[in-house]
Design an enzyme around this catalytic site. Sequence first.
Site, PDB file in Angstrom:
ATOM      1  N   THR A 184     -35.171 -35.831  26.265  1.00 37.31           N
ATOM      2  CA  THR A 184     -35.693 -37.148  26.660  1.00 37.31           C
ATOM      3  C   THR A 184     -35.000 -38.799  27.158  1.00 37.31           C
ATOM      4  OG1 THR A 184     -36.492 -38.449  24.764  1.00 37.31           O
ATOM      5  CG2 THR A 184     -38.333 -37.432  26.005  1.00 37.31           C
ATOM      6  N   THR A 211     -42.961 -38.998  34.064  1.00 39.99           N
ATOM      7  CA  THR A 211     -42.450 -40.115  33.450  1.00 39.99           C
ATOM      8  C   THR A 211     -42.429 -40.987  34.805  1.00 39.99           C
ATOM      9  OG1 THR A 211     -40.546 -41.459  33.444  1.00 39.99           O
ATOM     10  CG2 THR A 211     -40.186 -38.992  33.601  1.00 39.99           C
ATOM     11  N   ASP A 212     -42.332 -42.096  35.030  1.00 38.47           N
ATOM     12  CA  ASP A 212     -42.202 -43.047  36.388  1.00 38.47           C
ATOM     13  C   ASP A 212     -40.351 -43.273  36.986  1.00 38.47           C
ATOM     14  OD1 ASP A 212     -40.831 -44.497  33.887  1.00 38.47           O
ATOM     15  OD2 ASP A 212     -41.835 -46.362  34.504  1.00 38.47           O
ATOM     16  N   GLU A 213     -39.567 -42.554  35.899  1.00 36.27           N
ATOM     17  CA  GLU A 213     -38.506 -42.274  36.254  1.00 36.27           C
ATOM     18  C   GLU A 213     -38.387 -41.440  37.557  1.00 36.27           C
ATOM     19  OE1 GLU A 213     -35.815 -42.565  33.649  1.00 36.27           O
ATOM     20  OE2 GLU A 213     -36.618 -43.978  31.785  1.00 36.27           O
ATOM     21  N   TYR A 240     -31.615 -36.608  33.397  1.00 37.48           N
ATOM     22  CA  TYR A 240     -32.882 -36.519  32.967  1.00 37.48           C
ATOM     23  C   TYR A 240     -33.958 -36.488  33.465  1.00 37.48           C
ATOM     24  CZ  TYR A 240     -37.630 -38.733  30.998  1.00 37.48           C
ATOM     25  OH  TYR A 240     -38.877 -39.137  30.475  1.00 37.48           O
ATOM     26  N   ALA A 272     -34.200 -36.559  36.967  1.00 36.05           N
ATOM     27  CA  ALA A 272     -34.235 -35.390  38.104  1.00 36.05           C
ATOM     28  C   ALA A 272     -35.009 -34.174  37.210  1.00 36.05           C
ATOM     29  CB  ALA A 272     -32.825 -35.513  38.209  1.00 36.05           C
ATOM     30  N   LYS A 301     -36.745 -34.130  35.210  1.00 38.75           N
ATOM     31  CA  LYS A 301     -38.567 -34.090  34.764  1.00 38.75           C
ATOM     32  C   LYS A 301     -39.327 -33.946  36.831  1.00 38.75           C
ATOM     33  CE  LYS A 301     -40.328 -35.322  32.181  1.00 38.75           C
ATOM     34  NZ  LYS A 301     -41.298 -34.637  30.488  1.00 38.75           N
ATOM     35  N   LEU A 356     -34.418 -48.291  23.252  1.00 39.39           N
ATOM     36  CA  LEU A 356     -34.504 -49.690  23.476  1.00 39.39           C
ATOM     37  C   LEU A 356     -35.035 -50.223  22.123  1.00 39.39           C
ATOM     38  CD1 LEU A 356     -32.764 -52.435  24.733  1.00 39.39           C
ATOM     39  CD2 LEU A 356     -34.873 -52.756  26.007  1.00 39.39           C
ATOM     40  N   GLY A 381     -25.558 -45.371  37.107  1.00 35.04           N
ATOM     41  CA  GLY A 381     -26.578 -45.275  38.172  1.00 35.04           C
ATOM     42  C   GLY A 381     -27.911 -45.789  37.308  1.00 35.04           C
ATOM     43  N   HIS A 382     -27.848 -46.863  36.650  1.00 32.47           N
ATOM     44  CA  HIS A 382     -29.214 -47.273  35.973  1.00 32.47           C
ATOM     45  C   HIS A 382     -29.637 -48.343  36.751  1.00 32.47           C
ATOM     46  CE1 HIS A 382     -30.246 -50.557  32.494  1.00 32.47           C
ATOM     47  NE2 HIS A 382     -30.615 -49.849  32.757  1.00 32.47           N
TER      48      HIS A 382
HETATM   49  P1  NAD Z   1     -39.073 -37.600  22.506  1.00 31.67           P
HETATM   50  O1  NAD Z   1     -37.626 -37.233  22.189  1.00 31.67           O
HETATM   51  O2  NAD Z   1     -39.446 -38.374  21.048  1.00 31.67           O
HETATM   52  O3  NAD Z   1     -40.128 -36.077  21.287  1.00 31.67           O
HETATM   53  C1  NAD Z   1     -39.725 -34.635  22.134  1.00 31.67           C
HETATM   54  C2  NAD Z   1     -40.059 -34.000  21.233  1.00 31.67           C
HETATM   55  O4  NAD Z   1     -40.082 -32.632  22.007  1.00 31.67           O
HETATM   56  C3  NAD Z   1     -39.820 -33.698  20.127  1.00 31.67           C
HETATM   57  O5  NAD Z   1     -40.663 -33.695  19.038  1.00 31.67           O
HETATM   58  C4  NAD Z   1     -38.540 -32.290  20.232  1.00 31.67           C
HETATM   59  O6  NAD Z   1     -38.450 -31.871  18.675  1.00 31.67           O
HETATM   60  C5  NAD Z   1     -39.896 -31.894  21.588  1.00 31.67           C
HETATM   61  N1  NAD Z   1     -38.765 -31.243  21.799  1.00 31.67           N
HETATM   62  C6  NAD Z   1     -37.260 -30.799  22.393  1.00 31.67           C
HETATM   63  N2  NAD Z   1     -37.405 -29.806  23.337  1.00 31.67           N
HETATM   64  C7  NAD Z   1     -38.296 -28.599  23.161  1.00 31.67           C
HETATM   65  C8  NAD Z   1     -37.824 -27.257  23.030  1.00 31.67           C
HETATM   66  N3  NAD Z   1     -37.617 -26.859  24.411  1.00 31.67           N
HETATM   67  N4  NAD Z   1     -39.044 -26.664  22.701  1.00 31.67           N
HETATM   68  C9  NAD Z   1     -39.965 -27.462  21.858  1.00 31.67           C
HETATM   69  N5  NAD Z   1     -39.878 -28.781  21.618  1.00 31.67           N
HETATM   70  C10 NAD Z   1     -38.971 -29.463  21.959  1.00 31.67           C
HETATM   71  O7  NAD Z   1     -39.316 -37.635  23.094  1.00 31.67           O
HETATM   72  P2  NAD Z   1     -41.370 -38.659  23.916  1.00 31.67           P
HETATM   73  O8  NAD Z   1     -40.417 -39.565  23.767  1.00 31.67           O
HETATM   74  O9  NAD Z   1     -41.830 -38.294  22.833  1.00 31.67           O
HETATM   75  O10 NAD Z   1     -41.596 -38.616  25.393  1.00 31.67           O
HETATM   76  C11 NAD Z   1     -42.739 -37.160  24.902  1.00 31.67           C
HETATM   77  C12 NAD Z   1     -42.872 -36.889  26.603  1.00 31.67           C
HETATM   78  O11 NAD Z   1     -43.068 -38.148  27.534  1.00 31.67           O
HETATM   79  C13 NAD Z   1     -41.668 -36.378  27.508  1.00 31.67           C
HETATM   80  O12 NAD Z   1     -41.790 -35.314  28.367  1.00 31.67           O
HETATM   81  C14 NAD Z   1     -41.302 -37.563  27.913  1.00 31.67           C
HETATM   82  O13 NAD Z   1     -40.340 -37.598  28.802  1.00 31.67           O
HETATM   83  C15 NAD Z   1     -42.251 -37.999  28.629  1.00 31.67           C
HETATM   84  N6  NAD Z   1     -42.327 -39.491  28.465  1.00 31.67           N
HETATM   85  C16 NAD Z   1     -41.870 -40.619  27.689  1.00 31.67           C
HETATM   86  C17 NAD Z   1     -41.809 -41.862  27.744  1.00 31.67           C
HETATM   87  C18 NAD Z   1     -41.299 -42.881  26.698  1.00 31.67           C
HETATM   88  O14 NAD Z   1     -41.256 -44.099  27.538  1.00 31.67           O
HETATM   89  N7  NAD Z   1     -40.178 -42.576  25.946  1.00 31.67           N
HETATM   90  C19 NAD Z   1     -42.179 -42.632  28.313  1.00 31.67           C
HETATM   91  C20 NAD Z   1     -43.095 -41.301  29.505  1.00 31.67           C
HETATM   92  C21 NAD Z   1     -43.397 -39.906  29.661  1.00 31.67           C
HETATM   93  O1  DAU Z   2     -40.033 -45.001  32.129  1.00 31.77           O
HETATM   94  C1  DAU Z   2     -40.178 -44.317  31.573  1.00 31.77           C
HETATM   95  C2  DAU Z   2     -38.876 -43.376  30.357  1.00 31.77           C
HETATM   96  O2  DAU Z   2     -38.444 -44.429  29.702  1.00 31.77           O
HETATM   97  C3  DAU Z   2     -38.694 -42.372  29.897  1.00 31.77           C
HETATM   98  O3  DAU Z   2     -39.456 -41.079  30.577  1.00 31.77           O
HETATM   99  C4  DAU Z   2     -38.137 -41.622  29.072  1.00 31.77           C
HETATM  100  O4  DAU Z   2     -38.002 -40.757  28.210  1.00 31.77           O
HETATM  101  C5  DAU Z   2     -37.413 -43.148  27.663  1.00 31.77           C
HETATM  102  O5  DAU Z   2     -36.075 -42.906  27.346  1.00 31.77           O
HETATM  103  C6  DAU Z   2     -37.021 -44.055  28.834  1.00 31.77           C
HETATM  104  O6  DAU Z   2     -35.621 -44.846  29.844  1.00 31.77           O
HETATM  105  P1  DAU Z   2     -35.946 -45.878  29.817  1.00 31.77           P
HETATM  106  O7  DAU Z   2     -34.111 -45.352  29.871  1.00 31.77           O
HETATM  107  O8  DAU Z   2     -35.600 -46.663  30.265  1.00 31.77           O
HETATM  108  O9  DAU Z   2     -35.605 -46.486  28.351  1.00 31.77           O
HETATM  109  P2  DAU Z   2     -34.399 -46.680  26.892  1.00 31.77           P
HETATM  110  O10 DAU Z   2     -35.188 -46.763  25.878  1.00 31.77           O
HETATM  111  O11 DAU Z   2     -33.068 -45.524  26.704  1.00 31.77           O
HETATM  112  O12 DAU Z   2     -33.505 -47.830  27.757  1.00 31.77           O
HETATM  113  C7  DAU Z   2     -34.915 -49.014  28.163  1.00 31.77           C
HETATM  114  C8  DAU Z   2     -34.171 -49.993  28.763  1.00 31.77           C
HETATM  115  O13 DAU Z   2     -33.174 -50.819  27.939  1.00 31.77           O
HETATM  116  C9  DAU Z   2     -33.307 -50.298  30.072  1.00 31.77           C
HETATM  117  O14 DAU Z   2     -32.556 -50.602  31.028  1.00 31.77           O
HETATM  118  C10 DAU Z   2     -31.455 -49.463  29.141  1.00 31.77           C
HETATM  119  C11 DAU Z   2     -31.213 -50.848  28.409  1.00 31.77           C
HETATM  120  N1  DAU Z   2     -31.196 -50.789  27.084  1.00 31.77           N
HETATM  121  C12 DAU Z   2     -30.874 -48.968  26.113  1.00 31.77           C
HETATM  122  C13 DAU Z   2     -30.427 -48.974  25.623  1.00 31.77           C
HETATM  123  C14 DAU Z   2     -31.064 -47.799  24.307  1.00 31.77           C
HETATM  124  C15 DAU Z   2     -29.638 -51.502  26.993  1.00 31.77           C
HETATM  125  O15 DAU Z   2     -29.759 -52.338  27.092  1.00 31.77           O
HETATM  126  N2  DAU Z   2     -29.060 -51.223  25.419  1.00 31.77           N
HETATM  127  C16 DAU Z   2     -29.655 -49.641  25.138  1.00 31.77           C
HETATM  128  O16 DAU Z   2     -28.767 -49.609  23.885  1.00 31.77           O
END
Ligand code: NAD
Ligand code: DAU
Length: 331
Positions: free
Chosen positions: A80, A120-122, A144, A146, A148, A184, A269-270
């Site tokens: 993720t 994800t919105d990404e 990531y 791509a 998803k 973050l 690619g941010h």
């Molecule tokens: P996370 O990284 O905290 O958790 C991912 C979980 O998946 C972990 O428990 C890991 O052990 C498990 N996992 C990874 N590979 C695996 C595999 N091959 N088989 C079985 N289990 C596996 O992630 P998260 O932030 O809780 O995200 C969960 C889901 O929500 C993801 O699909 C992510 O794309 C989506 N999502 C996340 C966000 C966000 O902001 N974090 C937002 C929108 C959608």
């Molecule tokens: O939008 C949903 C997505 O949000 C999920 O699909 C992803 O799994 C999740 O990781 C998250 O992606 P982002 O890239 O948006 O989240 P991240 O927390 O990595 O970063 C949030 C923003 O903060 C992004 O613009 C990058 C910036 N950032 C992040 C880190 C880790 C920083 O400026 N400094 C940092 O150290």
Amino acid sequence: MRLLVCGGAGFIGSNFVRLRVRDHGDEVVVLDKLTYAGRRENLADLPEVPLVVGDIADREAVDEAIGDGVDAIVNFAAETHVDRSIAEPDAFITTNGQGTYQLLEAARRHEVERYVQISTDEVYGSIEVGSFTEESPIVPSSPYSASKAGADLLVLSYFHTYGLPALICRGSNNYGPYQYPEKLIPLMILNALHGDPLPVYGDGMQVRNWLYVEDFGRGIGHVLAHGTPGEVYNVGGPDECPNIEVVKRIVELTGADPSIIEYVADRPGHDRRYSLASEKIRALGWEAQVRFEEGLERTVQWYRERRDWWEPIRSGEYREYYERQYGRRLS
Ligand code: NAD
Ligand code: DAU
């Protein structure tokens, strides 16, 4: 309901399991590989939930977790973190692609009544003004997103080709308890509590649409219960905020010294801004309940209280990751 929750030991998955067991009385089985991001401790308060340790890309492990059958599969399991996908995309392609494929095949074999893919919105890419609807084109920017997006297309193909009752939830940026501190908000909270530098990428003006993790769980529940198979549902947070404002608020809430904020080299690619239109899920009766200001306060409080949860993480694999990711960037 009897649910198989894949990735239920991760951040959003474990919060979702808690919600379903406590508020809905569901019977839940978790399948999780326990990668660096998945932790048994995330489910420690739910001893009644069986955890099958295995890979979603492994057919036998998936069959074992399904056992005598489940009503629905909800798939959170994924790699993720965008920064890790830039450094080492391999596991993203395997888990998010091949893993999703194996789950879809299992859902078909076992004639599961509902399959919900957590996305994800990404997948929509970046948007300067306005918001993405479910009809917006898929233009992912990172390995990531791509991976998803590919998974989403596969899910929809199983609906169209085989009639699998599959649905997709696309969430915006989640935050809250149990989030691994590579993301973050928890990274900044823990660094601020330690007086360590707060590494802001680029100019810090990238905007994210923040969604409290319990609101996402409730939204997924609505889609599970009331969504139409073959449909995609955006689940966006109530507030948008530039990263630098998020970091400054964390400095205030933790009482840290603002001079620890440090601008560092940008992420390649941010994506500049994410924003979701969520009218479609609102029509199912869902509304976000937690505004960003309140959710951020709750989250800082949780990390203050749960040193037992994060201390082992900060001294393990995370240290090496942090050094690789930030060592050369920070002055
Ligand atoms: P996370 O990284 O905290 O958790 C991912 C979980 O998946 C972990 O428990 C890991 O052990 C498990 N996992 C990874 N590979 C695996 C595999 N091959 N088989 C079985 N289990 C596996 O992630 P998260 O932030 O809780 O995200 C969960 C889901 O929500 C993801 O699909 C992510 O794309 C989506 N999502 C996340 C966000 C966000 O902001 N974090 C937002 C929108 C959608
Ligand atoms: O939008 C949903 C997505 O949000 C999920 O699909 C992803 O799994 C999740 O990781 C998250 O992606 P982002 O890239 O948006 O989240 P991240 O927390 O990595 O970063 C949030 C923003 O903060 C992004 O613009 C990058 C910036 N950032 C992040 C880190 C880790 C920083 O400026 N400094 C940092 O150290």
